[in-house]
Design an enzyme around this catalytic site. Structure first.
Site, short mmCIF file in Angstrom:
data_model
loop_
_atom_site.label_atom_id
_atom_site.label_comp_id
_atom_site.label_asym_id
_atom_site.label_seq_id
_atom_site.Cartn_x
_atom_site.Cartn_y
_atom_site.Cartn_z
CB SER A 261 -0.93 0.00 1.22
OG SER A 261 -0.19 0.14 2.41
CE LYS B 299 -2.62 2.28 4.13
NZ LYS B 299 -1.97 1.11 4.74
#
Lengths: 196, 196
Positions: A117, A154
DNA sequence: TTGCCAGGAGAACGTACGTTCTCTAAAGTA
DNA sequence: TACTTTAGAGAACGTACGTTCTCCTGGCAA
């Protein structure tokens, strides 16, 4: 090869042995390793390396490597082929990886990266994320947050005054936590190993 | 505390000793460290830890830590929110990263990455490339080659039996050396630091 | 209660350990 | 040349090393 370079070559072999065995070799093994036929030669070499700051004595009297023992060569300029790395040539510098990446050891840990991701940020699956534990972070920082009882790496972003988690991969959605976002730590470094 | 937890506690103390001394303790020191009054107790404990995969025998017959021995620096398990972190810090293990990345210290050096020609491989400008010196490499390896007296980091490829250098960025051309390609070393690791 | 099992105590053994001598050979210096 | 220095050879020494026995003790199962 002068005396200085010779000792450096010896040091290199001791470093290689340490990397393999995670322990300094005994005098007897150093004899074989370095090509000596007597232990006194080993003894004198160790004394020289101690003077140069590569080795020290532990509290128990054993030999132990120093920080300098783990310094690696940092070179940005090509050097002629055949020149031993150990002989620190002009333009090269000594460098310790851990001290470069880790400023607060007791608050730092290493977490393997799962998934892709963050691929567009150059963070791949299997990379080792160097995380400094902290509950707060700034927008734009890459953070480890805890979402649904799982670590998630993230980029921290803001939307209308609320923190959100931005993946660096268009295939993943932005994470907008309903409750308070729990930040576990901040990414301060990345380590990747090639070849298995 | 059951037997399993007791052994785990013993292991923890051995790990602490290792972090301090960069070497496993001798049987005699383990006696003091663990509170044993006999070496055979130590011997049996080590055998148990070997069975569990924390220790092994080196080629020379000495005890040596395995990868699992160092695993506490990695937290692969998610940590439930609000719970104390099970992951161990990197603090006492002063050279975890160095030892993870570098297998042959005497042939390894660090080279700063310039430019963005390998960006699609997750290699950014300013990253530190961990290079193992070697004159040969296989197709598919990422190598440091010397082109025009400068380091160049590219993927090694083959075209009609000749080695070529492949960038990982469509904006850059494939490099087809006219003469023999001079390979300086192979990329074995990558180190990146965030936040200045 | 009895038997079994495993962790640990304690002692013995052979050996590899690190240290410390002296001596030699080669290199540098006057 | 002769003198000095130093890396290494070689040998001797005392000790701490790892291994391997037997024996003891507490916990568990039958």
């Amino acid at each position: 090869m002068n005396d200085f370079e010779k000792d450096f070559d010896y040091l290199g072999r001791i470093q290689d042995y340490y990397a393999d065995n995670r322990c300094l070799p005994s005098y007897a093994r150093l004899m074989g390793l370095l090509g000596f036929a007597s232990k006194s030669a080993v003894s004198k070499l160790l004394a020289r390396l101690q003077l140069q700051g590569f080795l020290t004595r532990s509290a128990d009297g054993d030999w132990a490597p120093t920080d300098r023992f783990f310094e690696r060569t940092l070179s940005s300029q090509p050097v002629p082929a055949g020149m031993p790395v150990a002989a620190r040539d002009v333009g090269s510098d000594a460098f310790a990886i851990d001290q470069y990446l880790i400023e607060r050891p007791s608050d730092t840990l290493l977490i393997p990266v799962k998934g892709d991701s963050m691929i567009d940020a150059g963070i791949h699956e299997g990379d080792l994320a160097v995380i400094e534990r902290r509950n707060r972070a700034n927008s734009g920082d890459i953070v480890i947050a805890i979402v649904d009882n799982e670590f998630t790496l993230k980029t921290l972003g803001r939307e209308q005054g609320r923190f959100v988690l931005l993946p660096a991969n268009p295939a993943y959605p932005v994470i907008r936590p309903k409750a308070e976002l729990e930040i576990f730590g901040v990414l301060v470094g990345l380590v990747r190993k090639y070849r298995g």
